[in-house]
Design an enzyme around this catalytic site. Structure first.
Site, PDB file in Angstrom:
ATOM      1  N   TYR A   1     -29.752  -9.930 -27.980  1.00 13.94           N
ATOM      2  CA  TYR A   1     -29.035  -9.568 -29.218  1.00 13.94           C
ATOM      3  C   TYR A   1     -29.326 -10.582 -30.322  1.00 13.94           C
ATOM      4  O   TYR A   1     -29.562 -10.255 -31.472  1.00 13.94           O
ATOM      5  CB  TYR A   1     -27.535  -9.528 -28.904  1.00 13.94           C
ATOM      6  CG  TYR A   1     -26.684  -8.674 -29.817  1.00 13.94           C
ATOM      7  CD1 TYR A   1     -27.126  -8.231 -31.051  1.00 13.94           C
ATOM      8  CD2 TYR A   1     -25.395  -8.322 -29.420  1.00 13.94           C
ATOM      9  CE1 TYR A   1     -26.308  -7.468 -31.874  1.00 13.94           C
ATOM     10  CE2 TYR A   1     -24.574  -7.541 -30.235  1.00 13.94           C
ATOM     11  CZ  TYR A   1     -25.031  -7.128 -31.464  1.00 13.94           C
ATOM     12  OH  TYR A   1     -24.215  -6.356 -32.269  1.00 13.94           O
TER      13      TYR A   1
ATOM     14  N   ASP B   1     -32.182  -5.207 -17.270  1.00 14.70           N
ATOM     15  CA  ASP B   1     -31.397  -6.385 -17.646  1.00 14.70           C
ATOM     16  C   ASP B   1     -29.903  -6.181 -17.458  1.00 14.70           C
ATOM     17  O   ASP B   1     -29.177  -7.105 -17.056  1.00 14.70           O
ATOM     18  CB  ASP B   1     -31.702  -6.749 -19.101  1.00 14.70           C
ATOM     19  CG  ASP B   1     -33.127  -7.266 -19.216  1.00 14.70           C
ATOM     20  OD1 ASP B   1     -33.836  -6.859 -20.146  1.00 14.70           O
ATOM     21  OD2 ASP B   1     -33.544  -8.055 -18.349  1.00 14.70           O
ATOM     22  N   GLY B   2     -29.453  -4.956 -17.742  1.00 12.84           N
ATOM     23  CA  GLY B   2     -28.005  -4.726 -17.585  1.00 12.84           C
ATOM     24  C   GLY B   2     -27.543  -4.908 -16.158  1.00 12.84           C
ATOM     25  O   GLY B   2     -26.479  -5.476 -15.909  1.00 12.84           O
TER      26      GLY B   2
ATOM     27  N   GLU C   1     -24.818 -13.911 -24.087  1.00 11.86           N
ATOM     28  CA  GLU C   1     -23.990 -14.299 -25.253  1.00 11.86           C
ATOM     29  C   GLU C   1     -22.569 -13.753 -25.137  1.00 11.86           C
ATOM     30  O   GLU C   1     -22.299 -12.870 -24.349  1.00 11.86           O
ATOM     31  CB  GLU C   1     -24.601 -13.744 -26.543  1.00 11.86           C
ATOM     32  CG  GLU C   1     -24.330 -12.274 -26.847  1.00 11.86           C
ATOM     33  CD  GLU C   1     -25.099 -11.335 -25.964  1.00 11.86           C
ATOM     34  OE1 GLU C   1     -26.343 -11.427 -25.978  1.00 11.86           O
ATOM     35  OE2 GLU C   1     -24.502 -10.525 -25.258  1.00 11.86           O
TER      36      GLU C   1
HETATM   37  N1  LIG Z   1     -29.362  -5.000 -31.190  1.00 10.79           N
HETATM   38  C1  LIG Z   1     -29.596  -5.545 -30.001  1.00 10.79           C
HETATM   39  O1  LIG Z   1     -30.670  -6.058 -29.694  1.00 10.79           O
HETATM   40  C2  LIG Z   1     -28.498  -5.530 -28.977  1.00 10.79           C
HETATM   41  C3  LIG Z   1     -27.302  -4.887 -29.234  1.00 10.79           C
HETATM   42  C4  LIG Z   1     -26.317  -4.932 -28.245  1.00 10.79           C
HETATM   43  C5  LIG Z   1     -26.528  -5.601 -27.047  1.00 10.79           C
HETATM   44  N2  LIG Z   1     -27.715  -6.216 -26.834  1.00 10.79           N
HETATM   45  C6  LIG Z   1     -27.976  -6.958 -25.601  1.00 10.79           C
HETATM   46  O2  LIG Z   1     -27.762  -6.159 -24.452  1.00 10.79           O
HETATM   47  C7  LIG Z   1     -27.241  -7.015 -23.442  1.00 10.79           C
HETATM   48  C8  LIG Z   1     -26.610  -6.168 -22.397  1.00 10.79           C
HETATM   49  O3  LIG Z   1     -27.706  -5.523 -21.756  1.00 10.79           O
HETATM   50  P1  LIG Z   1     -27.519  -4.028 -21.240  1.00 10.79           P
HETATM   51  O4  LIG Z   1     -28.816  -3.641 -20.612  1.00 10.79           O
HETATM   52  O5  LIG Z   1     -26.260  -3.947 -20.458  1.00 10.79           O
HETATM   53  O6  LIG Z   1     -27.285  -3.293 -22.612  1.00 10.79           O
HETATM   54  P2  LIG Z   1     -28.172  -2.122 -23.225  1.00 10.79           P
HETATM   55  O7  LIG Z   1     -28.411  -1.092 -22.200  1.00 10.79           O
HETATM   56  O8  LIG Z   1     -27.593  -1.770 -24.527  1.00 10.79           O
HETATM   57  O9  LIG Z   1     -29.597  -2.846 -23.445  1.00 10.79           O
HETATM   58  C9  LIG Z   1     -29.793  -3.826 -24.431  1.00 10.79           C
HETATM   59  C10 LIG Z   1     -31.258  -4.198 -24.420  1.00 10.79           C
HETATM   60  O10 LIG Z   1     -31.325  -5.628 -24.450  1.00 10.79           O
HETATM   61  C11 LIG Z   1     -32.270  -6.055 -23.488  1.00 10.79           C
HETATM   62  N3  LIG Z   1     -31.901  -7.395 -22.970  1.00 10.79           N
HETATM   63  C12 LIG Z   1     -30.765  -7.733 -22.352  1.00 10.79           C
HETATM   64  N4  LIG Z   1     -30.788  -9.064 -22.046  1.00 10.79           N
HETATM   65  C13 LIG Z   1     -31.973  -9.550 -22.503  1.00 10.79           C
HETATM   66  C14 LIG Z   1     -32.586 -10.853 -22.521  1.00 10.79           C
HETATM   67  N5  LIG Z   1     -31.961 -11.930 -22.034  1.00 10.79           N
HETATM   68  N6  LIG Z   1     -33.799 -10.995 -23.100  1.00 10.79           N
HETATM   69  C15 LIG Z   1     -34.437  -9.931 -23.625  1.00 10.79           C
HETATM   70  N7  LIG Z   1     -33.911  -8.668 -23.662  1.00 10.79           N
HETATM   71  C16 LIG Z   1     -32.683  -8.491 -23.101  1.00 10.79           C
HETATM   72  C17 LIG Z   1     -32.213  -5.011 -22.394  1.00 10.79           C
HETATM   73  O11 LIG Z   1     -33.440  -4.970 -21.725  1.00 10.79           O
HETATM   74  C18 LIG Z   1     -31.990  -3.738 -23.172  1.00 10.79           C
HETATM   75  O12 LIG Z   1     -33.228  -3.138 -23.497  1.00 10.79           O
HETATM   76  C19 LIG Z   1     -26.281  -7.929 -24.196  1.00 10.79           C
HETATM   77  O13 LIG Z   1     -26.078  -9.154 -23.508  1.00 10.79           O
HETATM   78  C20 LIG Z   1     -27.029  -8.146 -25.510  1.00 10.79           C
HETATM   79  O14 LIG Z   1     -27.798  -9.332 -25.453  1.00 10.79           O
HETATM   80  C21 LIG Z   1     -28.715  -6.191 -27.775  1.00 10.79           C
HETATM   81  N1  LIG Z   2     -24.538  -1.564  -8.832  1.00  9.07           N
HETATM   82  C1  LIG Z   2     -24.047  -1.183 -10.037  1.00  9.07           C
HETATM   83  N2  LIG Z   2     -22.752  -0.792 -10.154  1.00  9.07           N
HETATM   84  C2  LIG Z   2     -22.287  -0.363 -11.365  1.00  9.07           C
HETATM   85  N3  LIG Z   2     -23.030  -0.290 -12.509  1.00  9.07           N
HETATM   86  C3  LIG Z   2     -24.311  -0.704 -12.433  1.00  9.07           C
HETATM   87  C4  LIG Z   2     -24.883  -1.150 -11.215  1.00  9.07           C
HETATM   88  N4  LIG Z   2     -26.184  -1.477 -11.448  1.00  9.07           N
HETATM   89  C5  LIG Z   2     -26.413  -1.222 -12.766  1.00  9.07           C
HETATM   90  N5  LIG Z   2     -25.300  -0.784 -13.363  1.00  9.07           N
HETATM   91  C6  LIG Z   2     -25.195  -0.407 -14.800  1.00  9.07           C
HETATM   92  O1  LIG Z   2     -26.171   0.599 -15.012  1.00  9.07           O
HETATM   93  C7  LIG Z   2     -26.881   0.351 -16.202  1.00  9.07           C
HETATM   94  C8  LIG Z   2     -28.330   0.214 -15.834  1.00  9.07           C
HETATM   95  O2  LIG Z   2     -28.983  -0.296 -16.966  1.00  9.07           O
HETATM   96  P1  LIG Z   2     -30.141  -1.356 -16.831  1.00  9.07           P
HETATM   97  O3  LIG Z   2     -29.950  -2.363 -17.905  1.00  9.07           O
HETATM   98  O4  LIG Z   2     -30.276  -1.861 -15.448  1.00  9.07           O
HETATM   99  O5  LIG Z   2     -31.393  -0.466 -17.139  1.00  9.07           O
HETATM  100  P2  LIG Z   2     -32.041  -0.259 -18.548  1.00  9.07           P
HETATM  101  O6  LIG Z   2     -30.999  -0.354 -19.619  1.00  9.07           O
HETATM  102  O7  LIG Z   2     -32.876   0.951 -18.449  1.00  9.07           O
HETATM  103  O8  LIG Z   2     -33.032  -1.511 -18.581  1.00  9.07           O
HETATM  104  P3  LIG Z   2     -33.076  -2.715 -19.634  1.00  9.07           P
HETATM  105  O9  LIG Z   2     -31.637  -3.214 -19.747  1.00  9.07           O
HETATM  106  O10 LIG Z   2     -33.984  -3.702 -18.989  1.00  9.07           O
HETATM  107  O11 LIG Z   2     -33.593  -2.145 -20.910  1.00  9.07           O
HETATM  108  C9  LIG Z   2     -26.346  -0.960 -16.789  1.00  9.07           C
HETATM  109  O12 LIG Z   2     -25.455  -0.608 -17.825  1.00  9.07           O
HETATM  110  C10 LIG Z   2     -25.592  -1.594 -15.649  1.00  9.07           C
HETATM  111  O13 LIG Z   2     -24.418  -2.291 -16.121  1.00  9.07           O
END
Ligand SMILES: NC(=O)c1ccc[n+]([C@@H]2O[C@H](COP(=O)([O-])OP(=O)(O)OC[C@H]3O[C@@H](n4cnc5c(N)ncnc54)[C@H](O)[C@@H]3O)[C@@H](O)[C@H]2O)c1
Ligand SMILES: Nc1ncnc2c1ncn2[C@@H]1O[C@H](COP(=O)(O)OP(=O)(O)OP(=O)(O)O)[C@@H](O)[C@H]1O
Length: 270
Positions: free
Chosen positions: A174, A63-64, A132
């Protein structure tokens, strides 16, 4: 078709898969460009996120990675996520499903629009959020006092650790963890959720995007506004955040996977 490939850059296997996918797509007659960070790790040239253009962006990551790509694109291009992450809620295809999708790509695909929220502070546009915007104190374990105004009418004042302004797409992220409802992404609304409110009666609100939503900070403490976990902005004391529906929704390839089925199998067994 003109296809841009983005890989998470912290996973060698994802990068290798992306390089192989690039070759397969070129063999199918598509034009393939790599995002700059991805290209550098593959020893190739690429284009910055901001300059991405074409018919389709394929993101190999979680998702990130999907959020980062959508956040950084100056002009929205339809996104297809291939899940190479922990959850990958926004990445609809598993790697073993990708081949079947690309085999029929020449016939085109349907696009699903997902609303984003546009954040401005004192008239200056900060950015658009797919999940968000969260307003939190700069220092941990401190509280902020918020004022919420709907169409200029005071709706709520409360003290809390922070305030989430979520979209329906972000309702499974979140906002869900903060106790909010799962909102059907076909609904267009602003989901407001206080983080640890110091009040018995402070509740989440779902507000129509047809209304003018403003959030004021009424404390003398420094605060941050974070968009999709990707960009952070410092908020001045007593800032006023204006929330509107973005004129540029995010675009996703419609893979036909039912939303509520995804909620069930992706979020009930984390
Ligand atoms: N306590 C929490 O649940 C929490 C805390 C901080 C941030 N977040 C979420 O993480 C997002 C950023 O994602 P990231 O991967 O860069 O951060 P991150 O690596 O901290 O991952 C946050 C988790 O949220 C999940 N997630 C993100 N967007 C989602 C969606 N639309 N529906 C369901 N799950 C989702 C990701 O898969 C990941 O497992 C923020 O937009 C926020 O929504 C969640
Ligand atoms: N091309 C890119 N350049 C710079 N940063 C990147 C790039 N692709 C991914 N990232 C960063 O690397 C991280 C990869 O996390 P990603 O959310 O993809 O995997 P995950 O956290 O294991 O999976 P999920 O979010 O589904 O739980 C994210 O923080 C994202 O912002």
């Amino acid at each position: 078709m003109k296809i841009v490939l983005v890989s998470r850059i912290d996973d060698e296997e994802a990068l290798r898969y992306t390089a192989s996918l690039a070759r397969d797509l070129e063999d199918l007659g598509h034009g393939v460009t790599l995002e700059e960070g991805t290209a550098q790790r593959l020893g190739r040239e690429g284009i910055p996120f901001e300059e991405i253009t074409g018919d389709l962006v394929v993101v190999v990551g979680g998702d990130g990675s999907v959020l980062l790509t959508i956040h950084q694109m100056r002009k929205q291009v339809p996104v297809l996520g291939i899940n190479w992450g922990e959850v990958g809620f926004l990445a609809d295809l598993e790697p073993d499903e990708a081949g079947a999708f690309f085999a029929t790509l020449k016939d085109g695909f349907r696009v699903e629009r997902r609303m984003r929220v546009s954040l401005s502070v004192d008239g200056k546009h900060l950015g658009d959020a797919l999940n968000e915007a969260v307003i939190v104190t700069e220092r941990p374990a401190k509280m902020l006092r918020f004022g919420v105004y709907v169409d200029g009418i005071p709706s709520e004042r409360f003290r809390a650790d922070g305030l989430l302004i979520s979209t329906p797409t972000g309702s499974t992220a979140y906002a869900m963890s903060a106790g909010g409802p799962i909102v059907d992404p076909q609904i267009e609304g602003f989901l407001l959720i206080p983080l640890a409110p110091y009040m018995l009666s402070s509740r989440p609100h779902l507000i129509s995007t047809g209304r003018i939503l403003e959030v004021t900070l009424e404390t003398e403490k420094p605060a941050h506004l974070v968009i999709d976990g990707q960009s952070t902005f410092e908020l001045e004391r007593e800032a006023k955040v204006t929330v509107t529906r973005s004129s540029e929704p995010a675009l996703f390839v419609h893979t036909g996977k039912p939303f509520f089925e995804k909620v069930n199998y992706k979020l009930r067994n984390l």
